[in-house]
Enzyme design. Structure first.
Site, PDB file in Angstrom:
ATOM      1  N   CYS A   1       0.658  -1.141   0.026  1.00 43.30           N
ATOM      2  CA  CYS A   1       0.103   0.003  -0.079  1.00 43.30           C
ATOM      3  C   CYS A   1       0.885   1.231  -0.111  1.00 43.30           C
ATOM      4  O   CYS A   1       1.987   1.177   0.530  1.00 43.30           O
ATOM      5  CB  CYS A   1      -1.018  -0.131   1.250  1.00 43.30           C
ATOM      6  SG  CYS A   1      -2.187  -1.397   1.329  1.00 43.30           S
TER       7      CYS A   1
ATOM      8  N   CYS B   1      -2.694  -7.582   7.979  1.00 44.07           N
ATOM      9  CA  CYS B   1      -2.858  -7.065   6.774  1.00 44.07           C
ATOM     10  C   CYS B   1      -4.176  -6.567   6.749  1.00 44.07           C
ATOM     11  O   CYS B   1      -5.310  -7.356   6.495  1.00 44.07           O
ATOM     12  CB  CYS B   1      -2.602  -7.611   5.684  1.00 44.07           C
ATOM     13  SG  CYS B   1      -2.641  -6.969   3.913  1.00 44.07           S
TER      14      CYS B   1
ATOM     15  N   PHE C   1     -11.213 -10.675 -24.938  1.00 47.36           N
ATOM     16  CA  PHE C   1     -10.269 -10.933 -23.577  1.00 47.36           C
ATOM     17  C   PHE C   1     -11.243 -11.464 -22.683  1.00 47.36           C
ATOM     18  O   PHE C   1     -11.260 -10.838 -21.557  1.00 47.36           O
ATOM     19  CB  PHE C   1      -9.658  -9.643 -23.367  1.00 47.36           C
ATOM     20  CG  PHE C   1      -8.972  -8.976 -24.593  1.00 47.36           C
ATOM     21  CD1 PHE C   1      -7.645  -9.347 -24.767  1.00 47.36           C
ATOM     22  CD2 PHE C   1      -9.411  -7.966 -25.332  1.00 47.36           C
ATOM     23  CE1 PHE C   1      -6.770  -8.671 -25.740  1.00 47.36           C
ATOM     24  CE2 PHE C   1      -8.707  -7.380 -26.447  1.00 47.36           C
ATOM     25  CZ  PHE C   1      -7.453  -7.717 -26.602  1.00 47.36           C
TER      26      PHE C   1
ATOM     27  N   ASN D   1     -16.106 -13.840 -16.797  1.00 47.94           N
ATOM     28  CA  ASN D   1     -16.768 -12.874 -15.911  1.00 47.94           C
ATOM     29  C   ASN D   1     -17.991 -12.016 -16.400  1.00 47.94           C
ATOM     30  O   ASN D   1     -19.020 -11.668 -15.632  1.00 47.94           O
ATOM     31  CB  ASN D   1     -15.459 -11.925 -15.417  1.00 47.94           C
ATOM     32  CG  ASN D   1     -15.917 -11.319 -14.222  1.00 47.94           C
ATOM     33  OD1 ASN D   1     -16.325 -11.793 -13.175  1.00 47.94           O
ATOM     34  ND2 ASN D   1     -15.585 -10.015 -14.317  1.00 47.94           N
TER      35      ASN D   1
ATOM     36  N   ASN E   1      -6.359 -15.563 -31.740  1.00 42.33           N
ATOM     37  CA  ASN E   1      -5.421 -14.612 -31.669  1.00 42.33           C
ATOM     38  C   ASN E   1      -6.030 -13.324 -31.754  1.00 42.33           C
ATOM     39  O   ASN E   1      -6.310 -12.725 -32.745  1.00 42.33           O
ATOM     40  CB  ASN E   1      -4.218 -14.817 -32.851  1.00 42.33           C
ATOM     41  CG  ASN E   1      -2.982 -13.535 -32.866  1.00 42.33           C
ATOM     42  OD1 ASN E   1      -3.248 -12.647 -31.919  1.00 42.33           O
ATOM     43  ND2 ASN E   1      -2.149 -13.958 -33.357  1.00 42.33           N
TER      44      ASN E   1
ATOM     45  N   CYS F   1      -7.172  -1.527 -17.111  1.00 44.85           N
ATOM     46  CA  CYS F   1      -6.441  -1.646 -16.060  1.00 44.85           C
ATOM     47  C   CYS F   1      -5.235  -0.801 -16.165  1.00 44.85           C
ATOM     48  O   CYS F   1      -4.327  -0.886 -15.286  1.00 44.85           O
ATOM     49  CB  CYS F   1      -6.073  -2.956 -15.649  1.00 44.85           C
ATOM     50  SG  CYS F   1      -5.177  -3.922 -16.665  1.00 44.85           S
TER      51      CYS F   1
END
Length: 431
Positions: free
Chosen positions: A90, A161, A293, A298, A341, A388
């Site tokens: 962090c 943690c 992807f 998900n 691909n 991301c």
């Protein structure tokens, strides 16, 4: 005789200067101005003044470290973790969560040249459902178990943690005691913990065969703690010792996965992210949807609960197979998965001949620069891009904007509170 000269290095004086911070970058560094350029100072917040020492002086910017802080911002928090400042996990526990989110949203807005109206976030503590802890047992010393120091390969012995899921955090002392009692401690590499919907997983990487006694001790530990245990003697091998195949929930569906498969670390944000993607795409019963992807499904499988048909495309064969299994397991017969691909022209594939109304893509950090022109050829009405890496998102977005698409929604995903990681989601609509 030839003489060789090396360029003079820019010398940084150790002079102490006083500055006032006026901004916070997305990595949690304070930003001040000095000699007409940006000065980045870790540990300082906006409205705080400090005496600092220049540590690096470049043409466009400089860096400094705090010698003495002169006042505290009302946004300053007391870090919850005793290892904060040493552990590399962090970087922003000293920053209020509101300021963290504002600074990340501002950085995203600057890159995308568009207002961020949506912040998708969950609880800022206890959110990590996956963690990898390094292990090391030096000769005649206790076992080290923890995370790496910032900018170092040294291990910080982690006793607690606060960003770990509570179930995982509670296990840390008992896992340490169990591993320290093994005969083969010097052969341990790391331990991964995952809090799945099916329960807790522990994956132990070891670099030499474990003795029968050590294996028996580990198995007893897994039973006493009620966790699934997997051993990883080599990078591609996984041995099940105890427990069932893991699964997690995505938008009310149960997705099975291998202990080493990628799943989003933050369950609460993942659930909201999937729901928001379905909302933004405005998936209707007659729609054909393409998910690029796609991983093990998900987004793909929740999309299939609303659309006429969904195609998931993925570059990793094992994930394609897992996606197909998950579709069958959830009784979804309008979804197909393909291994391709993604740098090649997907529009030429037989499954793309009827086109797609909506497209979702969730690429890795490198982005999807080779895919954008193929998406444009499909001419979908709406595109949701989950990212991301804001830099590659901004780059890829240009191709869509130049092709007649417009950014109509932009969200900052606070997937990793207290860190500099910035994730986002964009809706493009064809004008």
């Amino acid at each position: 005789m030839a003489q060789f000269y090396s360029a003079k290095r820019r010398v940084t004086t150790r002079q102490i200067i006083t500055v006032k911070v006026n901004d916070l970058d997305s990595f949690g560094q304070g930003v001040a101005r000095h000699n007409g350029k940006a000065l980045f100072i870790p540990g300082l917040l906006p409205e705080e003044s400090a005496e600092v020492i220049i540590t690096e002086d470049k043409k466009q910017f400089a860096r400094a470290r705090v010698s003495r802080r002169l006042n505290d911002s009302p946004e300053r928090e007391t870090p919850r973790c005793p290892h904060f400042g040493v552990c590399g996990g962090c970087q922003q526990q000293h920053v209020s969560i509101a300021l963290q989110q504002r600074s990340k949203s501002a950085a995203l807005a600057r890159l995308m040249k568009h207002e961020v109206k949506d912040i998708i976030a969950g609880a800022p503590w206890g959110y990590r459902r996956r963690a990898r802890l390094s292990l090391n047992c030096p000769p005649d010393k206790p076992l080290q178990m923890g995370f790496r120091k910032a900018g170092s390969s040294d291990i910080v012995n982690v006793e607690q943690c606060p960003v770990l899921a509570p179930q995982l955090a509670a296990l840390l002392p008992r896992i340490r005691a169990c591993l320290a009692s093994l005969h083969g401690t010097r052969h341990l590499g790391h331990v991964e913990l995952v809090q799945a919907g099916s329960g807790t997983l522990m994956i132990l990487r070891h670099t030499a065969p474990l003795s029968a006694a050590d294996k028996e001790k580990l198995e007893r530990f897994s039973h006493s703690e009620g966790l699934s245990l997997f051993l990883a003697p080599f990078s591609e091998i996984l041995e099940t010792v105890s427990g069932e195949a893991p699964w997690y929930d995505s938008h009310g569906l149960r997705l099975a996965f291998s202990p080493r498969d990628f799943i989003q670390v933050n369950e609460a944000v993942n659930q909201q992210m999937v729901a928001r993607a379905l909302e933004w795409l405005d998936v209707r019963a007659e729609d054909r949807v393409l998910d690029l992807f796609c991983g093990m499904g998900n987004f793909t499988l929740p999309l299939a609960t609303r659309a006429a048909s969904v195609v998931g495309v993925e570059g990793v064969p094992a994930l394609v197979e897992k996606g197909r299994e998950n579709a069958i397991r959830n009784g979804l017969h309008n979804v197909t998965f393909f291994h391709e691909n993604l740098e090649e022209d997907v529009t030429k594939q037989p499954w793309a001949k009827n086109g797609f109304d909506k497209v979702l893509l969730d690429p890795a950090r490198a982005g999807a620069t080779g895919v954008m022109r193929h998406i444009i050829k499909l001419k979908p009405i709406r595109i949701v891009y989950v990212s991301c890496n804001p830099a590659t998102l901004a780059r890829d977005s240009e191709a869509l904007v130049n092709a007649g698409y417009e950014v109509t929604r932009l969200a900052m995903l606070d997937m990793f509170p207290h860190t500099g990681h910035l994730e986002s989601m964009v809706l493009f609509e064809r004008m």
